[in-house]
Structure formats: structure tokens, C-alpha cells
Motif scaffolding. Structure first.
Motif, PDB file in Angstrom:
ATOM      1  N   LYS A  28       0.835  -1.200   0.000  1.00 64.86           N
ATOM      2  CA  LYS A  28       0.000   0.000   0.000  1.00 64.86           C
ATOM      3  C   LYS A  28       0.865   1.244   0.000  1.00 64.86           C
ATOM      4  O   LYS A  28       2.040   1.214   0.378  1.00 64.86           O
ATOM      5  N   ARG A  79      -6.623  -7.361   9.947  1.00 69.35           N
ATOM      6  CA  ARG A  79      -5.666  -6.771   9.009  1.00 69.35           C
ATOM      7  C   ARG A  79      -4.516  -6.097   9.767  1.00 69.35           C
ATOM      8  O   ARG A  79      -4.561  -4.904  10.049  1.00 69.35           O
ATOM      9  N   TYR A 122     -13.593  -0.431   9.369  1.00 72.82           N
ATOM     10  CA  TYR A 122     -12.648  -1.083  10.279  1.00 72.82           C
ATOM     11  C   TYR A 122     -12.215  -0.108  11.373  1.00 72.82           C
ATOM     12  O   TYR A 122     -12.409   1.109  11.267  1.00 72.82           O
ATOM     13  N   MET A 162     -12.791   1.268   3.545  1.00 69.58           N
ATOM     14  CA  MET A 162     -12.054   0.873   2.355  1.00 69.58           C
ATOM     15  C   MET A 162     -13.016   0.326   1.307  1.00 69.58           C
ATOM     16  O   MET A 162     -14.049  -0.262   1.639  1.00 69.58           O
ATOM     17  N   ARG A 164     -12.963  -2.019  -2.182  1.00 71.93           N
ATOM     18  CA  ARG A 164     -12.127  -2.983  -2.894  1.00 71.93           C
ATOM     19  C   ARG A 164     -12.706  -3.270  -4.272  1.00 71.93           C
ATOM     20  O   ARG A 164     -13.913  -3.457  -4.444  1.00 71.93           O
ATOM     21  N   GLY A 169      -7.664  -1.643  -4.173  1.00 76.08           N
ATOM     22  CA  GLY A 169      -8.569  -0.979  -3.262  1.00 76.08           C
ATOM     23  C   GLY A 169      -8.114   0.415  -2.898  1.00 76.08           C
ATOM     24  O   GLY A 169      -6.970   0.815  -3.148  1.00 76.08           O
ATOM     25  N   VAL A 170      -9.035   1.186  -2.293  1.00 78.45           N
ATOM     26  CA  VAL A 170      -8.778   2.542  -1.798  1.00 78.45           C
ATOM     27  C   VAL A 170      -9.168   2.575  -0.329  1.00 78.45           C
ATOM     28  O   VAL A 170     -10.211   2.036   0.058  1.00 78.45           O
ATOM     29  N   ASP A 171      -8.346   3.221   0.487  1.00 76.15           N
ATOM     30  CA  ASP A 171      -8.518   3.214   1.941  1.00 76.15           C
ATOM     31  C   ASP A 171      -8.461   4.650   2.461  1.00 76.15           C
ATOM     32  O   ASP A 171      -7.468   5.356   2.237  1.00 76.15           O
ATOM     33  N   ARG A 173      -8.663   6.814   6.019  1.00 77.13           N
ATOM     34  CA  ARG A 173      -8.510   6.511   7.448  1.00 77.13           C
ATOM     35  C   ARG A 173      -8.301   7.787   8.263  1.00 77.13           C
ATOM     36  O   ARG A 173      -7.582   8.701   7.844  1.00 77.13           O
ATOM     37  N   SER A 211      -4.952   6.133   0.975  1.00 78.92           N
ATOM     38  CA  SER A 211      -3.986   5.235   0.351  1.00 78.92           C
ATOM     39  C   SER A 211      -4.682   4.312  -0.638  1.00 78.92           C
ATOM     40  O   SER A 211      -5.900   4.119  -0.593  1.00 78.92           O
TER      41      SER A 211
END
Length: 242
Positions: A28, A79, A122, A162, A164, A169-171, A173, A211
Motif C-alpha cells: 500500500k 488486518r 474497520y 475501504m 475494494r 482498493g482505496v482506503d 482513514r 492510500s
């Protein structure tokens, strides 16, 4: 402490991957915005009767990269990650801009849930190991021992979402520090920056991170002929040659 945390993460991987329906290892990278404290310039330190002046930090783009392991149990997942983060801020002092720079290694342990395909949420703690934190213009004098003097090991709490798309995927946070820093006196080079003695106000660091990630390796543990399910049993060695 660093070795203990890494050992804990390794144990979690071994225990939970043996029961996972599916798992993946990936990489990532992305950008971040870091929030730090205000600086209060003591005007009287360079001119008698001069008023104090407050400077708030500007957020500059930082970057991050690292890797992750994910073990999935239906809609739930575990994770753990290991990430390098570099962050930057700046203060617009009267005569010259001063940059704040810091970097760290973070080991988050996140637990998540897929609310609907392809979106998951998450949360979880992150264990941080900081390198040096610097602010341009800070000097060691009889008033101050330099700085900023911050804890090199901290814990934060993160939550995010996130999305997927297959292996990609794109996250997004948000991260909040668990502990507030202590106020600190800094001595800054007045001839360069127009600020002399100044108080770095206490604050709880926080960060917004974006990210992208990719699963480099993804499989069903059943395809490995029970390797993980028997890894910690003493009656099999799982050597390639028997």
C-alpha cells in the motif's frame, strides 16, 4: 517493546490464518495530512512589552508506504500492517517559514467488517515508533534544550473505510493519538524567523490518510493442503522432503 509488538502480530497471523476462509498479503501507499499544536511566541522575549503572537500550523502533504496481511472470516477480517509514514507541517513566522518534519514506523492491528460489496469499515490500535522530529530554527540555549521533545513510542486509534475492486482498493482513514503531548518551551533563532522564545502548545496528534493498495498474493488456505492448520502441531514438520 518493539520486538514484543512484532512478536504479538506474528502470533496473531499464525493463529488466525489457520481458521481464515481466505487471506492475502499486499502493498500500500498514499498521502497524509498531520495535525500538530499551535506555537505561542513570547513577544516580551525580544522586545519589552511586545504582545504575544499565536501561530497555527499549516498542513503539508506527507506520504506513506508499507505492507499488510489480511485474514478473512466471512464478512469479518483481521488486518495487521507495517507502514512507514513521513509527515510535514509549517509555521508562517514573521520573517521566514519554518518546517516541522517527522517520520515513524507504525504497526496497526485492524478489525473490520464488510457492510456491503465492495465497501468495508474497520477500526483498531496502532503502535508507533518515531524517528527524530525537527522544527527549523530551534536552537539549544540556557532556556531550552532544543526540541521538539516528543515521545518516541506512542499508541493511536484508527477507524476508516475501504473500497475494494478485485485485487485493488482505496482506503480512507482517520487516526487519533491516545495521549496529549506536554507543553514545551522552544528557543528559535530570532534573526532568521522573527520569533524568539515560544511555547509549543500541548495537543493530541491526529492524521487523515488516503492510500491505495493491491493484493500481491491472495489464496484460500485449503489450497495449501492444510499447511497453516497444522503449522503448530508437533507431529508434522511440513518439510518439502520426507
Amino acid at each position: 517493546m518493539r520486538a514484543t509488538i512484532l512478536l504479538l502480530v506474528t502470533c496473531l497471523l499464525g493463529i488466525y490464518s489457520s481458521k481464515a476462509q481466505e487471506f492475502a498479503i499486499g502493498a500500500k501507499g498514499g498521502l497524509n495530512y498531520y495535525t500538530i499544536g499551535d506555537i505561542n511566541s513570547r513577544g516580551g522575549s525580544f522586545q519589552t512589552g511586545h504582545p504575544d503572537e499565536l501561530f497555527s500550523p499549516n498542513k503539508e502533504l506527507g506520504y506513506q508506504f508499507g505492507g499488510y496481511f489480511i485474514a478473512e472470516y466471512g464478512k469479518f477480517f483481521l488486518r495487521p500492517e507495517i507502514v512507514y509514514l513521513s509527515s510535514k507541517n509549517s509555521y508562517e513566522f514573521p520573517d521566514k517559514k519554518a518546517y516541522w518534519k517527522t517520520s515513524r514506523i507504525e504497526v496497526p492491528v485492524l478489525v473490520g467488517f464488510e457492510i456491503f460489496d465492495p465497501v468495508s469499515i474497520y477500526l483498531g490500535p496502532g503502535f508507533n515508533f518515531y524517528n527524530d522530529t525537527t522544527l527549523d530554527g530551534v536552537q539549544v540555549t540556557s532556556y531550552s534544550d532544543g526540541g521538539p521533545d516528543l515521545d518516541t513510542t506512542t499508541v493511536n486509534f484508527s477507524f476508516g473505510v475501504m473500497v475494494r475492486f478485485g485485487r485493488f482498493g482505496v482506503d480512507l482513514r482517520y487516526e487519533q493519538g491516545m495521549k496529549e503531548t506536554q507543553e514545551e518551551l522552544l528557543d528559535i533563532v530570532y534573526s532568521d524567523y522573527g520569533v524568539n522564545l515560544a511555547d509549543l502548545r500541548s495537543y493530541k496528534p491526529n492524521m487523515l490518510r488516503l492510500s491505495v493498495f493491491i493484493d500481491i498474493f491472495r489464496t484460500n488456505p485449503d489450497d495449501l493442503d492444510g499447511f497453516f492448520s497444522n503449522l503448530f502441531k508437533s507431529n508434522k514438520c511440513h518439510c518439502p522432503y520426507n
